[in-house]
Design a protein around this motif. Structure first.
Motif: not given
Length: 343
Positions: A91, A104, A132-133, A136, A138-140, A221, A235-236, A273
């Motif tokens: 993050f 994130d 929020n990227s 997933q 763990h992003r949000w 993404d 991010g990812d 990410g």
């Protein structure tokens, strides 16, 4: 104030989320049932010497400092656990004159609280915006914690659509892997403001540019770019030190294009990410080179008449140094095979 602000089913067979490293599912052949094989590997974290100083808390999170304003919060490489509260990702946050912008929010309400404790080691300014990227968990799924404290959430329309689509599966997974006690308080909180392709705003004197580049690892993404500092939060789109997971909701071809869009910014510093702060060369080696190799190798296999049942025989050992290689190499090849059948 910001300037120029633009605008269940509990599934028994969750191939995408259960294979997001730490837990791997191998599908059965010949029927629609799923045989689960669960593998866990230790929490490991590769820190790049000389890039940033790091502090660690009790949840496996490390704070990496890039400047007096910009920080990465680096979570463990392994799966989601009660100890890491679903924060098995990287993050970041930016401290401005008018407050903090968080990239994130973490995988759970309590995971968000763990991130906030690290932020408070740096500044007593409140988190004003959460970006929020991706979709997933763990992003949000930590959005609610920061929303309660007055933060405004921003994400692309594609990210929000992905969050809605996969919410039930994500909550089921978190209950199993992180634990029912550890996910108490975790509720879906979606963006207050969305954008289609891009967005720009200024908080304090810091310029933030958001750009949707997915589909990649997930459909929406997005990058967060600090043009004056030449720092990008990917991010990812970027994995460092860990094998990228090509899942059912991923798009390997789009992922390469997303990486190239990121690289065209010519960033000096990349916050990935997954993994520690890095540069473009390392990001390319661990993410783009792997995806390009995988697509080429699978393509050659298909052209030679190879059957998907033999996809596990492909030699990917050049990338065996990446964490999670043994767990995900076969699944990744299978997913790319199925994707390329329809291209």
């Amino acid at each position: 104030m910001p300037q120029n602000l633009s605008r269940g089913r509990r599934h028994a067979c969750l191939g995408d989320i259960f294979s997001d490293l730490g837990v791997f599912q191998q599908p059965a052949r010949g029927n629609n049932m799923c045989k689960r094989r669960f593998f866990m590997f230790p929490l490991l974290l590769m820190l790049l010497s000389g890039v940033a100083q790091a502090l660690e808390n009790g949840n496996g999170l490390r704070l990496q400092k890039m400047s007096e304003q910009v920080y990465a919060v680096v979570g463990p490489y392994g799966g989601r656990t009660p100890q890491n509260l679903g924060n098995n990702a990287t993050f970041g946050f930016v401290v401005t004159d008018e407050g903090v912008v968080l990239i994130d929010s973490g995988g759970t309400y309590q995971g968000a609280e763990a991130i906030d404790r690290l932020i408070k080691q740096v500044t007593d300014k409140p988190v004003k915006y959460v970006l929020n990227s991706g979709g997933q968990d763990h992003r949000w799924l930590g959005n609610g914690y920061f929303k309660e404290r007055g933060a405004r959430v921003i994400a692309s329309e594609a990210v929000v659509a992905d969050q809605h689509k996969r919410l039930q599966d994500q909550m089921f997974m978190l209950g199993n892997q992180v634990g029912e006690k550890e996910i108490v308080g975790t509720e879906p909180v979606y963006a207050d403001e969305t954008f289609t392709d891009s967005m720009r705003f200024i908080l304090g004197s810091t310029v933030f540019e958001l750009q949707r580049v997915g589909p990649a690892h997930t459909p929406g993404d997005s990058l967060v770019w600090l043009p004056r500092k030449k720092i990008v939060f990917t991010g990812d789109v970027v994995f460092v030190g860990r094998i990228p997971g090509v899942l059912a909701h991923s798009n390997s071809k789009g992922w390469i294009n997303a990486f190239d869009a990121m690289a065209s910014l010519k960033p000096k510093v990349i916050v990935p990410g997954h993994g520690p702060v890095t540069d473009l060369a390392q990001a390319r080696k661990d993410t783009r080179d792997y995806l390009a190799f995988l697509r080429k190798t699978v393509g050659n296999f298909m052209e030679s008449g190879g059957d998907i049942s033999d996809i596990g025989t492909l030699d990917q050992s050049h990338f065996a140094y990446l964490k999670g290689y043994e767990l995900l190499k076969g699944r990744n090849a299978q997913q790319v095979y199925q994707e390329m059948e329809w291209e």
